[in-house]
Design an enzyme around this catalytic site. Structure first.
Site, mmCIF file in Angstrom:
data_model
loop_
_atom_site.group_PDB
_atom_site.id
_atom_site.type_symbol
_atom_site.label_atom_id
_atom_site.label_comp_id
_atom_site.label_asym_id
_atom_site.label_seq_id
_atom_site.Cartn_x
_atom_site.Cartn_y
_atom_site.Cartn_z
ATOM 1 N N ASP A 35 111.927 20.214 -0.448
ATOM 2 C CA ASP A 35 111.035 21.023 0.393
ATOM 3 C C ASP A 35 111.922 21.683 1.431
ATOM 4 O O ASP A 35 112.515 21.006 2.268
ATOM 5 C CB ASP A 35 109.998 20.086 1.029
ATOM 6 C CG ASP A 35 109.089 20.800 2.028
ATOM 7 O OD1 ASP A 35 109.356 21.973 2.367
ATOM 8 O OD2 ASP A 35 108.111 20.165 2.465
ATOM 9 N N TYR A 78 110.014 9.918 10.043
ATOM 10 C CA TYR A 78 109.158 10.694 9.138
ATOM 11 C C TYR A 78 109.721 12.087 8.911
ATOM 12 O O TYR A 78 109.978 12.818 9.847
ATOM 13 C CB TYR A 78 107.747 10.819 9.714
ATOM 14 C CG TYR A 78 106.857 11.631 8.810
ATOM 15 C CD1 TYR A 78 106.426 11.098 7.603
ATOM 16 C CD2 TYR A 78 106.491 12.929 9.127
ATOM 17 C CE1 TYR A 78 105.649 11.839 6.747
ATOM 18 C CE2 TYR A 78 105.704 13.676 8.268
ATOM 19 C CZ TYR A 78 105.285 13.131 7.088
ATOM 20 O OH TYR A 78 104.518 13.868 6.234
ATOM 21 N N LYS A 109 106.809 13.551 2.776
ATOM 22 C CA LYS A 109 106.833 12.613 1.647
ATOM 23 C C LYS A 109 107.881 13.049 0.630
ATOM 24 O O LYS A 109 108.338 14.179 0.632
ATOM 25 C CB LYS A 109 105.449 12.561 1.001
ATOM 26 C CG LYS A 109 104.553 11.494 1.617
ATOM 27 C CD LYS A 109 105.006 10.094 1.236
ATOM 28 C CE LYS A 109 104.148 9.055 1.940
ATOM 29 N NZ LYS A 109 104.814 7.793 2.160
HETATM 30 P P1 13P Z 1 103.815 18.603 13.071
HETATM 31 O O1 13P Z 1 102.592 19.483 13.184
HETATM 32 O O2 13P Z 1 104.237 18.032 14.375
HETATM 33 O O3 13P Z 1 104.899 19.232 12.304
HETATM 34 O O4 13P Z 1 103.449 17.326 12.174
HETATM 35 C C1 13P Z 1 102.408 17.306 11.350
HETATM 36 C C2 13P Z 1 102.753 17.582 9.969
HETATM 37 O O5 13P Z 1 103.664 18.286 9.627
HETATM 38 C C3 13P Z 1 101.887 16.971 8.975
HETATM 39 O O6 13P Z 1 101.123 17.967 8.356
HETATM 40 P P1 13P Z 2 105.288 17.376 2.564
HETATM 41 O O1 13P Z 2 105.969 16.061 2.344
HETATM 42 O O2 13P Z 2 104.766 17.943 1.288
HETATM 43 O O3 13P Z 2 106.161 18.309 3.315
HETATM 44 O O4 13P Z 2 103.994 17.112 3.425
HETATM 45 C C1 13P Z 2 104.150 16.686 4.723
HETATM 46 C C2 13P Z 2 102.903 16.394 5.436
HETATM 47 O O5 13P Z 2 102.982 15.809 6.489
HETATM 48 C C3 13P Z 2 101.625 16.823 4.890
HETATM 49 O O6 13P Z 2 100.574 16.539 5.783
HETATM 50 MG MG MG Z 3 106.561 20.156 3.712
HETATM 51 MG MG MG Z 4 105.844 18.500 -0.371
#
Ligand code: 13P
Ligand code: 13P
Ligand code: MG
Ligand code: MG
Length: 365
Positions: free
Chosen positions: A11, A228, A231
């Site tokens: 990603d 974090y 994923k």
């Molecule tokens: P931020 O909005 O701080 O990046 O974290 C939330 C996220 O990315 C999960 O969707």
């Molecule tokens: P990704 O791992 O696909 O970037 O998703 C992150 C996330 O926080 C979705 O809410």
């Molecule tokens: Mg992402």
């Molecule tokens: Mg992803």
């Protein structure tokens, strides 16, 4: 001929938020891989996307974990990140944890699944790609494909499969691995892989001749990064037919949208919805988690495909069930088991809450 199939993904920026890959990132990746094909480094390639994850599918004769192949993937992700930064896409460079490439993409953020084999007279393979979930999401479908006779008729009626398969399982917490044989060690295997956040099926081999049948990406981003970072959104390659499960036996487990970890902020359980390529764009609560399957016939290392294997109304009911499960489980809001248990939570305010109230907690009598 011996051919290596490499699927390497990352990603490197989302449009909008975490929902999909911008087409200019895919164009950039195609341009680079076309150059590598002309140079003769790779035989063939496809650039795909699942949700916000950019997928590089390459064939070559250089074996797995090859430095030049991994470097190519790394440089492609860096170049795509530059485009993502210019466009201010969300989370540009999200999965790239290191600055400099040092021989292998392992531990650097991107996920990869690779296998090397002698191409058979006909070589059907399916590449599965998921978004908003973790590598353990493949445990249940892989078990059903290679060890469950109620899923795979061939285990019972095909003499070439009747001996069963060997599963290599990785403990991603303790960094160790074990090989378990089915059917004789089925219950032991299930005892481990029923905990998919820790025990992840890395590969499956045919027992009779040791031939590679399936391989997954097992990298866990948060464990590598210690925080974090989204994923892992894993990939998997499965060989089909002629002594392996038939194409339909490989797809059948996905007719049941099982619960996986991931979804919003990587912190919720939800159903894994099998979708066609055009629907691999998770939006509702950043999900629910998606899986696509790209079918290929290999021909002297060239890729014929991708064929969109879940683009079939026979999977409509699985999608409908996934939507019902999503409705149901979403109503739990911040409660477990929709929200992951605290030790699996990767993006959490819990430590801050506990810290804030550490003096207000009183001992129970
Ligand atoms: P931020 O909005 O701080 O990046 O974290 C939330 C996220 O990315 C999960 O969707
Ligand atoms: P990704 O791992 O696909 O970037 O998703 C992150 C996330 O926080 C979705 O809410
Ligand atoms: Mg992402
Ligand atoms: Mg992803």
């Amino acid at each position: 001929m011996r051919v290596t199939l490499s699927v390497i993904k990352a990603d490197v920026g989302g449009l909008v938020g975490h929902s999909r890959v911008h087409y200019t990132l895919m164009e950039k990746a195609r341009k680079i891989l076309e150059g590598k094909k002309k140079e003769g480094l790779i035989l063939d390639y496809r650039v795909m996307a699942c949700g916000d994850d950019l997928q590089l599918i390459m064939t070559h004769t250089r074996f797995i974990e090859d430095e030049e192949i991994h470097r190519t993937a790394w440089e492609t992700f860096l170049a795509a990140t530059e485009v993502a930064k210019q466009k201010k896409l969300y989370g540009a460079g999200q999965d790239l944890l290191k600055d400099t490439f040092s021989g292998n993409i392992k531990g650097m953020g991107p996920g990869f699944a690779e296998m090397c084999f002698e191409e058979r007279p006909s070589e059907p393979v399916i590449v599965f790609m998921a978004d908003k979930t973790e590598p353990g999401a493949w445990n249940l479908p892989l078990f059903r494909m290679f060890a469950d006779p109620f899923n795979t008729a061939g285990l019972v009626i095909d003499p070439k499969m009747h001996d069963g398969f060997v599963f290599e399982v990785h403990d991603v917490i303790e960094h160790r691995k074990i090989k378990l044989r089915t059917p004789e060690e089925t219950y032991d295997l299930l005892a481990l892989i029923g905990q998919p956040g820790r025990y992840v099926i890395k590969s499956v081999f045919r027992k009779s001749d040791g031939e590679i049948a399936a391989v997954t990406s097992t990298q866990r981003l948060n464990i590598m990064a210690g925080r974090y970072v989204g994923k892992d959104d894993p990939v998997m390659i499965v060989r089909c037919q002629s002594g392996f499960p038939a194409v339909g036996e490989v797809l059948e487990p996905f007719a049941f949208p099982h619960l996986v970890a991931g979804w919003m902020r990587g912190s919720h359980h939800g159903p894994l919805m099998p979708v066609g390529f055009t629907n691999a764009h998770p939006t509702r609560f950043d999900g629910p988690p998606r899986v696509i399957s790209a079918g290929f016939q290999l021909c002297n290392g060239l890729l014929d495909g991708p064929i969109d294997m879940f683009d079939d109304p026979a999977f409509d009911r699985a999608r409908e069930m996934a939507n019902r499960i999503a409705d149901y489980i979403r109503r739990h809001g911040p409660f477990e088991p929709h929200r992951l248990s605290a030790d699996e939570m990767e993006y959490t305010t819990l430590p801050h809450v506990l810290e804030k109230f550490k003096d207000r907690f009183e001992k129970l009598e």
